[in-house]
Design a protein around this motif. Structure first.
Motif, PDB file in Angstrom:
ATOM      1  N   ASN A  90     -41.487  -5.587 -49.767  1.00 27.69           N
ATOM      2  CA  ASN A  90     -40.070  -5.573 -49.388  1.00 27.69           C
ATOM      3  C   ASN A  90     -39.258  -6.604 -50.158  1.00 27.69           C
ATOM      4  O   ASN A  90     -38.111  -6.347 -50.542  1.00 27.69           O
TER       5      ASN A  90
ATOM      6  N   LYS B  89     -38.729  -5.186 -53.622  1.00 33.93           N
ATOM      7  CA  LYS B  89     -37.698  -4.135 -53.592  1.00 33.93           C
ATOM      8  C   LYS B  89     -36.305  -4.733 -53.490  1.00 33.93           C
ATOM      9  O   LYS B  89     -35.373  -4.259 -54.137  1.00 33.93           O
TER      10      LYS B  89
ATOM     11  N   GLU C 104     -35.421  -6.308 -56.940  1.00 34.73           N
ATOM     12  CA  GLU C 104     -35.135  -5.222 -57.890  1.00 34.73           C
ATOM     13  C   GLU C 104     -33.824  -4.545 -57.525  1.00 34.73           C
ATOM     14  O   GLU C 104     -33.017  -4.207 -58.403  1.00 34.73           O
TER      15      GLU C 104
ATOM     16  N   PHE D 142     -37.220   1.958 -53.569  1.00 38.41           N
ATOM     17  CA  PHE D 142     -35.888   1.356 -53.541  1.00 38.41           C
ATOM     18  C   PHE D 142     -35.656   0.553 -52.273  1.00 38.41           C
ATOM     19  O   PHE D 142     -36.167   0.890 -51.206  1.00 38.41           O
ATOM     20  N   SER D 143     -34.815  -0.453 -52.381  1.00 38.11           N
ATOM     21  CA  SER D 143     -34.408  -1.222 -51.210  1.00 38.11           C
ATOM     22  C   SER D 143     -33.384  -0.403 -50.412  1.00 38.11           C
ATOM     23  O   SER D 143     -32.730   0.496 -50.950  1.00 38.11           O
TER      24      SER D 143
ATOM     25  N   GLY E 235     -36.957   3.784 -59.533  1.00 35.97           N
ATOM     26  CA  GLY E 235     -37.301   2.511 -58.920  1.00 35.97           C
ATOM     27  C   GLY E 235     -38.634   1.974 -59.410  1.00 35.97           C
ATOM     28  O   GLY E 235     -39.317   2.587 -60.230  1.00 35.97           O
TER      29      GLY E 235
END
Length: 157
Positions: free
Chosen positions: A50, A53, A56, A110-111, A105
């Motif tokens: 997490n 993510k 990024e 992806f966050s 991603g």
């Protein structure tokens, strides 16, 4: 229309890089296309999935700040046929979209903030692929879409 492909980390598998380079050369004849590579998160080995993510995601969001439409390549996105994808590209051109950004991603996806900021999600397949292979598949499909729109032979070979 400008098209960007935003990716996390460089492509380092030689045969995939070679394939991408071939399609980049071909795409020059159809559209202004570029690949934007976001560097891997520093000290990522010491972070949770997490946290990676999120880091990024911050870098991805900076790249999406100046685009008209953002599309995540995501396993839960809408699936298209090659012809359907070409129609999607044509719709964006007809709508006057200046900059269209597709995003692949990192290994953990992806966050939530990237999902929230995205305009659309597209899935290339229900199968799971290596993130570097997705890059090659995407640029090939983008090239194919442009040949379909111009009624060129490539799609039917």
């Amino acid at each position: 229309m400008n098209i960007k492909l935003i990716v996390v980390s460089k492509t380092d598998i030689p045969y995939i890089k070679e394939g991408i380079d071939q399609y980049l050369e071909r795409l020059k004849h159809y559209t202004d296309f570029q690949i934007i590579t976001i560097p891997p998160v520093k000290n990522g080995g010491k972070m949770s999935a997490n946290e990676i993510k999120e880091k990024e995601g911050e870098l991805i969001l900076k790249q999406l700040a100046n685009v008209d439409l953002s599309v995540l390549l995501d396993e839960h996105g809408k699936e298209y046929t090659s012809v359907g994808f070409s129609e999607f590209i044509q719709q964006q051109m007809n709508a006057g979209i200046r900059t269209l950004a597709f995003v692949i991603g990192g290994a953990f996806g992806f966050s939530p903030s990237v999902y929230a900021a995205a305009d659309r999600k597209i899935s290339l397949s229900q199968m799971t692929f290596n993130h570097q292979m997705v890059r090659l598949f995407f640029v090939e499909q983008l090239y194919r879409a442009h040949t379909i729109l111009r009624h060129e032979k490539y799609h039917n070979e």
